[in-house]
Motif scaffolding. Structure first.
Motif, mmCIF file in Angstrom:
data_model
loop_
_atom_site.group_PDB
_atom_site.id
_atom_site.type_symbol
_atom_site.label_atom_id
_atom_site.label_comp_id
_atom_site.label_asym_id
_atom_site.label_seq_id
_atom_site.Cartn_x
_atom_site.Cartn_y
_atom_site.Cartn_z
ATOM 1 N N ALA A 1 -13.440 -66.571 -105.399
ATOM 2 C CA ALA A 1 -14.885 -66.822 -105.419
ATOM 3 C C ALA A 1 -15.138 -68.183 -106.049
ATOM 4 C CB ALA A 1 -15.565 -65.738 -106.235
ATOM 5 N N PRO A 2 -16.190 -68.873 -105.618
ATOM 6 C CA PRO A 2 -16.489 -70.153 -106.287
ATOM 7 C C PRO A 2 -16.889 -69.884 -107.731
ATOM 8 C CG PRO A 2 -18.195 -69.583 -104.686
ATOM 9 C CD PRO A 2 -17.144 -68.531 -104.566
ATOM 10 N N ARG A 3 -16.254 -70.529 -108.653
ATOM 11 C CA ARG A 3 -16.541 -70.323 -110.073
ATOM 12 C C ARG A 3 -16.657 -71.669 -110.765
ATOM 13 N NH1 ARG A 3 -17.432 -65.293 -109.492
ATOM 14 N NH2 ARG A 3 -15.859 -63.726 -109.981
ATOM 15 N N LEU A 4 -17.512 -71.718 -111.760
ATOM 16 C CA LEU A 4 -17.556 -72.873 -112.650
ATOM 17 C C LEU A 4 -16.909 -72.402 -113.949
ATOM 18 C CD1 LEU A 4 -18.530 -75.756 -113.175
ATOM 19 C CD2 LEU A 4 -20.738 -74.819 -113.880
ATOM 20 N N LEU A 5 -15.730 -72.957 -114.247
ATOM 21 C CA LEU A 5 -14.942 -72.474 -115.391
ATOM 22 C C LEU A 5 -15.305 -73.274 -116.641
ATOM 23 C CD1 LEU A 5 -11.496 -72.014 -113.571
ATOM 24 C CD2 LEU A 5 -13.315 -70.328 -113.942
ATOM 25 N N MET A 6 -16.208 -72.718 -117.440
ATOM 26 C CA MET A 6 -16.707 -73.427 -118.627
ATOM 27 C C MET A 6 -16.209 -72.750 -119.910
ATOM 28 S SD MET A 6 -18.340 -75.963 -117.349
ATOM 29 C CE MET A 6 -19.447 -76.674 -118.573
ATOM 30 N N GLY A 7 -15.029 -72.139 -119.828
ATOM 31 C CA GLY A 7 -14.417 -71.562 -121.030
ATOM 32 C C GLY A 7 -13.541 -72.606 -121.709
#
Ligand code: PLP
Length: 402
Positions: A8-14
């Motif tokens: 899935a398209p994700r914005l990984l801001m971790g």
């Protein structure tokens, strides 16, 4: 038949991994070459040269360890520590504990110094303890993502030189995101990983070591029986206890001699090569400034949401921010809603901070204005506190110089 992976398209801001730069993903898909193909050896030499720039060093031995960032930590420690060596590990978060554990496994007599999570050590304390405990090796994390604190290191290298100790630094979470001049700060061995400020995927650990470290490692040099020539010179020191992470062997492999060891992780070397190119092309100073402004904007937005930042203000990393989870809010529920509603991932927390803080990264490819604004908009929609749009406005103001 199973379907091919279709994430899935994700914005990984971790706190990492973050979204890899599309340039790096393209580099990974390049066709394989044999590890002794002259063209591939040229790419290896280019990787060394690029990462000399990234580490701000002239160290000949600047190379990749195949594996995630902790492979770099293991390679450094198992190759530096001889059984029974005194090792001092200042611990100010989870990754200090990890360093101490790996140092113990390598046979070191480890003593730790502990600072409360959310703080770091004053220079004087480190100097006093190095003088008192007289370790052979000091091993420390630069930026510990578990607490988002960065340990000042400008003076420790000099102290270690004077006291004849070697200094190892885990720069996994800071390399490329904040200043770490390896030679100027006299750091003996430094390792990192691609998946944070370097904008790549996890799986390759850039490492650099200087001549002081080389001398210590080479006295433990050992050549695999099946590769040994009659005139081969081996070291007299105790054999390094890991074959895969034996830096003497890895140096032989990366040298002009190209002595066979592991099969280089071809595609990850392409990735590291592109990460290095992207950073050198941008320039270190502007990459550091890009990370700093992204966290400043994010923090302004978080404050507008009524969230309180965690930890000692003077020592916050410029690429990961930690905020207290407000009383009465279920932190995991918010994280899940953010992922499900907006496709945005932020980080949970460990140990004494478990359930108390969220950690939000603005690193590498994601240290961008649109990524910061999207994260704040997503959080605001869930937390629904304060004036609508205030978080995005506050972050926008930072980007517009307000
Ligand atoms: C400071 C630090 N050191 C080491 C590691 C371990 O890295 P890896 O999971 O790539 O082995 C991490 C990962 O988050 C980290 O943040």
């Amino acid at each position: 038949m199973l379907e091919p992976v279709k994430p899935a398209p994700r914005l990984l801001m971790g706190p990492g991994p973050i979204n890899a730069d599309p340039r790096v993903l393209r580099a990974i898909s390049a066709p394989l070459l044999g590890q002794f193909d002259p063209e591939f050896r040229r790419y290896m030499r280019e990787v060394s040269e690029l990462y000399r720039g990234v580490f701000q060093t002239k160290n000949r031995w600047t190379l990749l360890i195949d594996g995630t960032a902790r492979a770099g930590i293991e390679a450094a420690l198992v190759s530096l520590i001889e059984p029974g060596d005194r090792v001092l590990v200042p611990v100010f978060g989870r990754f200090g504990h990890l360093i101490a554990e790996i140092a113990r496994r390598a046979g070191g007599e480890v003593s730790t110094l502990e600072a409360e999570w959310g703080s770091v050590f004053p220079d004087e304390v480190l100097e006093r303890e190095v003088k008192k405990r007289r370790p052979k090796i000091v091993a420390v994390c630069h930026g510990d993502t578990s607490t988002t604190m960065a340990q000042p290191l400008a003076r420790l290298g000099e102290v270690c030189r004077t006291e004849d100790a070697l200094l190892y630094v885990d720069a996994t979470a800071t390399l490329g995101g904040m200043d770490l001049p390896v030679d100027a700060w006299r750091l003996d061995v430094v390792s990192a990983g691609l998946q944070k400020c370097l904008a790549g995927p996890p799986g390759s650990a850039p490492l650099t070591l200087n001549e002081r470290a080389e001398n210590r490692i080479v006295r433990r040099r050992h050549v695999e029986a099946g590769l040994k020539r009659a005139d081969e010179k081996e070291g007299k020191g105790p054999i390094i206890r890991s074959n895969y992470f034996d830096l003497a062997m890895i140096m032989d492999y990366w040298s002009e001699q190209a002595l066979n060891h592991h099969t280089e992780a071809t595609s990850m070397l392409y990735a590291a090569h592109e990460c290095g190119r992207i950073l050198v092309e941008e320039g270190l100073e502007s990459a550091f400034a890009r990370h700093a402004v992204a966290s400043k904007a994010l923090r302004a937005g978080l404050a507008a949401l009524g969230l309180e930042l965690f930890g000692d203000r003077a020592h916050r990393m410029p690429n990961v921010s930690a905020v207290h989870i407000p009383a009465g809010v279920d932190g995991e529920k918010v994280r899940r809603a953010l992922l499900e509603d907006s496709g945005i991932e932020i980080g949970t927390s460990f140990g004494p901070l478990h359930g108390k803080i969220w950690r939000i990264g603005t690193m590498g490819y994601n240290a961008r204005e649109d990524a910061v604004l999207a994260t704040l908009a997503g959080m605001e929609a869930i937390l629904g506190k304060g004036k609508r749009g205030a978080a995005v406005d506050a972050a926008n103001a930072v980007y517009r110089g307000g």
